[in-house]
Motif scaffolding. Structure first.
Motif, PDB file in Angstrom:
ATOM      1  N   THR A  50       0.836  -1.200   0.000  1.00  0.00           N
ATOM      2  CA  THR A  50       0.000   0.000   0.000  1.00  0.00           C
ATOM      3  C   THR A  50       0.869   1.248   0.000  1.00  0.00           C
ATOM      4  O   THR A  50       1.712   1.416   0.908  1.00  0.00           O
ATOM      5  CB  THR A  50      -0.920   0.013   1.233  1.00  0.00           C
ATOM      6  OG1 THR A  50      -1.757  -1.138   1.205  1.00  0.00           O
ATOM      7  CG2 THR A  50      -1.786   1.270   1.245  1.00  0.00           C
TER       8      THR A  50
ATOM      9  N   VAL B   6       2.042   4.922   0.846  1.00  0.00           N
ATOM     10  CA  VAL B   6       1.737   5.825   1.958  1.00  0.00           C
ATOM     11  C   VAL B   6       2.035   7.283   1.599  1.00  0.00           C
ATOM     12  O   VAL B   6       1.666   8.196   2.340  1.00  0.00           O
ATOM     13  CB  VAL B   6       2.520   5.425   3.224  1.00  0.00           C
ATOM     14  CG1 VAL B   6       2.082   4.046   3.695  1.00  0.00           C
ATOM     15  CG2 VAL B   6       4.018   5.458   2.991  1.00  0.00           C
ATOM     16  N   HIS B   7       2.717   7.499   0.471  1.00  0.00           N
ATOM     17  CA  HIS B   7       3.021   8.844  -0.024  1.00  0.00           C
ATOM     18  C   HIS B   7       2.858   8.813  -1.537  1.00  0.00           C
ATOM     19  O   HIS B   7       3.122   7.781  -2.180  1.00  0.00           O
ATOM     20  CB  HIS B   7       4.450   9.253   0.344  1.00  0.00           C
ATOM     21  CG  HIS B   7       4.777  10.683   0.002  1.00  0.00           C
ATOM     22  ND1 HIS B   7       5.223  11.068  -1.241  1.00  0.00           N
ATOM     23  CD2 HIS B   7       4.696  11.824   0.748  1.00  0.00           C
ATOM     24  CE1 HIS B   7       5.414  12.381  -1.256  1.00  0.00           C
ATOM     25  NE2 HIS B   7       5.099  12.865  -0.060  1.00  0.00           N
TER      26      HIS B   7
ATOM     27  N   ASP C  83       5.342   7.095  -3.737  1.00  0.00           N
ATOM     28  CA  ASP C  83       5.388   5.626  -3.764  1.00  0.00           C
ATOM     29  C   ASP C  83       4.735   5.071  -5.024  1.00  0.00           C
ATOM     30  O   ASP C  83       5.015   3.933  -5.427  1.00  0.00           O
ATOM     31  CB  ASP C  83       4.673   5.043  -2.533  1.00  0.00           C
ATOM     32  CG  ASP C  83       5.385   5.373  -1.239  1.00  0.00           C
ATOM     33  OD1 ASP C  83       6.593   5.679  -1.277  1.00  0.00           O
ATOM     34  OD2 ASP C  83       4.719   5.325  -0.184  1.00  0.00           O
TER      35      ASP C  83
ATOM     36  N   VAL D 170      -6.525   4.281  -1.155  1.00  0.00           N
ATOM     37  CA  VAL D 170      -5.208   4.531  -0.586  1.00  0.00           C
ATOM     38  C   VAL D 170      -4.914   6.021  -0.698  1.00  0.00           C
ATOM     39  O   VAL D 170      -5.541   6.734  -1.475  1.00  0.00           O
ATOM     40  CB  VAL D 170      -4.105   3.708  -1.297  1.00  0.00           C
ATOM     41  CG1 VAL D 170      -4.391   2.216  -1.172  1.00  0.00           C
ATOM     42  CG2 VAL D 170      -3.987   4.097  -2.767  1.00  0.00           C
ATOM     43  N   LEU D 171      -3.978   6.497   0.089  1.00  0.00           N
ATOM     44  CA  LEU D 171      -3.571   7.904   0.070  1.00  0.00           C
ATOM     45  C   LEU D 171      -4.744   8.855   0.298  1.00  0.00           C
ATOM     46  O   LEU D 171      -4.809   9.953  -0.256  1.00  0.00           O
ATOM     47  CB  LEU D 171      -2.895   8.247  -1.272  1.00  0.00           C
ATOM     48  CG  LEU D 171      -1.638   7.444  -1.626  1.00  0.00           C
ATOM     49  CD1 LEU D 171      -1.203   7.721  -3.061  1.00  0.00           C
ATOM     50  CD2 LEU D 171      -0.498   7.778  -0.663  1.00  0.00           C
TER      51      LEU D 171
END
Length: 302
Positions: free
Chosen positions: A182, A184-185, A188, A262-263
């Motif tokens: 996954t 996280v930034h 990524d 995500v994010l």
């Protein structure tokens, strides 16, 4: 020379062809066949004694005579359209045809939920909806209005908001995220498989993120590039990779666990859908009723 009934009908056909520079697109607007248009134009040219169009297998252009005729008769026919539209005020029920050019997501998320009620209330108003992310000039295309995200509405048009702002999110299937991890930034994403979005002007979209005062626009690595989010959605559900979506499009898949967001702390909120139309033309009654119904039902908030 004296104008006759056939001339009036054929001039309407001619103006549609002149707008679109295409027999096939004009035929779609008018609801007739291309052979009908071709036959009508040949008849009009024979009666007038001049050639109005240059036709090849690849293009349709106006001759000098055709350009002069289109410029001369366009305004009178617009006046007639306005006069006929005013008759809706005297009908027990409104009638007519409304042509819309809309972003694909707008047709799915905004119009589809209200169409059943619209047809029930106004059965004599025909809706002709062309769903495409390709940017077009709605006036030249013979459309009454267009619907796009607020940030892409042409500045020379009158625009009205039809939805609340829309949050843009990155989503992937649990299968993909369990396999590849996954992010996280936003950075990524450079190490992930992504499904990219192609815009209506053929540019590949840079995914936009913001957190506080920090803003990032990222050209992600593409495993697949699509010009419609619905196409990418099918691929993402199948585990192909991550994609940037308007949140309402994926909400039910997130709810049932088929997708994960995500994010989310980087997800921006952008202008929602707006309807836009020319200031030079009277708004058709059917279009006004459609706008009113969208605002009444509010399928995407307001």
């Amino acid at each position: 020379m004296q104008i006759n009934r056939a001339d009036v009908a054929d001039l309407i056909y001619f103006l549609a062809i002149a707008r679109h520079k295409s027999f096939s697109r004009a035929a779609i607007e008018l609801g007739v066949t291309t052979s009908t248009l071709s036959h009508a134009l040949k008849g009009l040219e024979n009666r007038l004694g001049v050639r109005l169009l240059n036709r090849t297998t690849k293009s349709v252009t106006l001759t000098g005579a055709g350009d002069a005729l289109a410029a001369t008769v366009e305004t009178p026919f617009e006046v007639i359209d306005v006069a006929l539209e005013t008759l809706n005020r005297f009908r027990d029920a409104p009638a007519g045809r409304i042509r819309l050019n809309v972003a694909v997501e707008a047709s799915t998320l905004l119009l589809a939920p209200i169409v059943p009620e619209f047809v029930e209330r106004y059965p004599d108003v025909e809706l002709d909806i062309v769903a495409s992310n390709r940017m077009v000039n709605v006036t030249e295309g013979g459309f009454d209005a267009g619907i796009r995200y607020g940030g892409t509405v042409p500045e020379d048009m009158i625009a009205q908001r039809l939805s609340a702002n829309i949050r843009w999110v990155v989503a992937g299937s649990p299968t993909y995220l369990d396999r590849f991890g996954t992010p996280v930034h936003p950075s990524d994403l450079l190490h992930h498989r992504c499904v990219s979005n192609r815009l209506g002007d053929d540019r590949v979209y840079r995914w936009e993120f913001e957190q506080g005062d920090e803003k990032i626009a990222l050209l992600v690595p593409s495993s697949v590039t699509v010009d419609q989010a619905e196409t990418g959605l099918v691929a993402v559900l199948g585990g192909v990779g991550l994609m940037y979506f308007p949140e309402p499009l994926v909400a039910r898949y997130v709810s049932d666990g088929r997708l994960r967001l995500v994010l989310t702390d980087w997800a921006p909120s952008e202008p929602g859908f707006h309807i836009y139309y020319s200031s030079r033309r009277q708004m058709p009654t059917g279009l006004r009723l459609l706008i009113d119904l969208v605002r009444e039902i509010q399928p995407l908030g307001l």
